[in-house]
Design an enzyme around this catalytic site. Structure first.
Site, mmCIF file in Angstrom:
data_model
loop_
_atom_site.group_PDB
_atom_site.id
_atom_site.type_symbol
_atom_site.label_atom_id
_atom_site.label_comp_id
_atom_site.label_asym_id
_atom_site.label_seq_id
_atom_site.Cartn_x
_atom_site.Cartn_y
_atom_site.Cartn_z
ATOM 1 N N CYS A 37 11.878 14.538 22.187
ATOM 2 C CA CYS A 37 11.450 14.791 23.561
ATOM 3 C C CYS A 37 12.532 15.430 24.407
ATOM 4 O O CYS A 37 12.299 15.739 25.574
ATOM 5 C CB CYS A 37 10.933 13.506 24.205
ATOM 6 S SG CYS A 37 11.986 12.091 23.956
ATOM 7 N N CYS A 107 11.937 5.357 24.199
ATOM 8 C CA CYS A 107 12.921 5.323 25.285
ATOM 9 C C CYS A 107 13.781 4.066 25.183
ATOM 10 O O CYS A 107 14.990 4.108 25.409
ATOM 11 C CB CYS A 107 12.231 5.345 26.644
ATOM 12 S SG CYS A 107 11.233 6.810 26.917
#
Lengths: 139, 242
Positions: A37, A107
């Site tokens: 990402c 994350c």
């Protein structure tokens, strides 16, 4: 996708943003990223050489709200912990605390990686063996 | 990694029982549409890519085959066919479009092939597989981080109604450098794709696996760079407006 209140809080009021002197022996720096990402995260810790307690933690993250919240939370959590205790922090704890949805779990993985990388850097600087259990002198 | 992958041999037409050459979506003998289930993009264009997952593709031939199949599979042609055939023609047309859009682009084609080969590529796999995680090289991370700092500075300047011409031109140079690196990466991908194809031709599965791993790494770096180029250009264009 809706962010949880905790994510929004950390995003709007990130804790411990900033940097410390990378060249200091007391400072460990972890720089990690997710190629998938494009996020990049820097987490730094300042360790008291006597007690091995993490007295200060700073981060700077470029990425989505969840990545920022995960690293912000990570700095809050490592502060006051010993190096050994900080290594106990798991990404799943972060997921739970921030109520991250499945697509944002990476994350929290990144934040855990950042903690490990920062501690690894500090250990390398201070010749602490990676495998050796870090004895807590304070006890 | 499996050994050399060839797609399963085209089966026979459900209607006339002729062996399916060309595309498995269409019987060359009787012109009947075939069920699309279980057919991958490379198989759709089997007559162009040779019923084997090849990366070096004649895109002009691919386009010709796409147009030919589009006409032959078009749902209008099956308006008076059975409900089953109408359904198949819709499914075949959708698959054909997806296959064409994916295979005609080098990067998409490579990503698709690596996914078929079991590589975890793309955002949906980010962080899912902790043991097989690929951390980008440290120098790339440093560069990305520094660049993001500069971008942030430029945005802050802009918010304050200032602009820093030196920073602007520095970032313009960075953007150009990244664009050229992207072009280099694409050339690399073409080379690795050829190595993959050569491995297939020689029955060299180890060679194929190496090429696939190289391509996966290239695609990671490419994704990072592409995001950066996008961010830099976005920041530069808003900076200009100030």
């Amino acid at each position: 996708m809706a962010y949880s209140d905790k994510v929004i809080d950390h995003y709007n009021n990130p804790r411990n943003v900033g940097q410390m002197d990378k060249s200091s022996d007391e400072v460990g720096t972890g720089l990690v990223g997710a190629p998938e990402c494009g996020d990049v995260m820097r987490l730094q810790i300042r360790v008291n050489p006597e007690t091995q307690v993490i007295e200060e933690a700073k981060f700077k993250t470029f990425g989505c709200g969840s990545a920022i919240a995960s690293s912000s939370l990570a700095t809050e959590w490592v502060k006051g912990k010993t190096v050994a205790e900080a290594l106990e922090i798991k990404n799943t704890d972060i997921v739970k605390e921030l109520a991250l949805p499945p697509v944002k779990i990476h994350c929290s993985v990144l934040a855990e990686d950042a903690i490990r990388a920062a501690i690894g850097d500090w250990k390398k600087k201070n010749n602490v063996a990676e495998t050796a259990e870090v004895a807590v002198a304070a006890h | 990694m499996t050994s050399v992958v060839t797609t399963s041999a085209p089966a026979a037409c459900w209607a006339c029982r002729a062996a399916l050459g060309g595309s498995p979506l269409l019987c060359a003998a009787c012109g009947k549409v075939q069920p699309a289930a279980g057919i991958d993009y490379f198989q759709v264009f089997g007559s162009v890519v040779g019923f084997e997952r090849r990366l070096t593709i004649d895109t002009a031939a691919l386009e010709r085959e796409f147009h030919r199949l589009s006409r032959r599979l078009h749902p209008d042609r099956f308006a008076r066919a059975t409900a089953q055939e109408q359904e198949w023609s819709l499914a075949a047309t959708a698959l054909l479009n997806d296959a064409y859009r994916t295979l005609r682009e080098l990067v998409q084609r490579t990503e698709y092939l690596l996914k078929l080969e079991g590589f975890e590529i793309g955002e949906e796999f980010a962080g899912k597989n902790k043991t097989a995680k690929r951390q980008p090289p440290a120098d790339l991370l440093e560069e990305v981080f520094e660049l993001n700092m500069q971008l942030e500075e430029m945005r802050m300047n802009r918010k304050m109604g200032e602009s820093d011409p030196a920073l602007h031109s520095e970032l313009t140079a960075v953007s150009l450098r990244f664009e050229s690196e992207l072009a280099k990466l694409d050339n690399n991908l073409v080379e690795k794709g050829a190595a993959w194809d050569a491995g297939a031709a020689a029955g060299d599965s180890a060679g194929r696996a190496t090429a696939a791993k190289d391509m996966a790494a290239q695609l990671d770096r490419r994704r990072y760079l592409r995001n950066l180029v996008r961010d830099v250009n976005e920041a530069l264009s808003t900076d200009k407006e100030s």
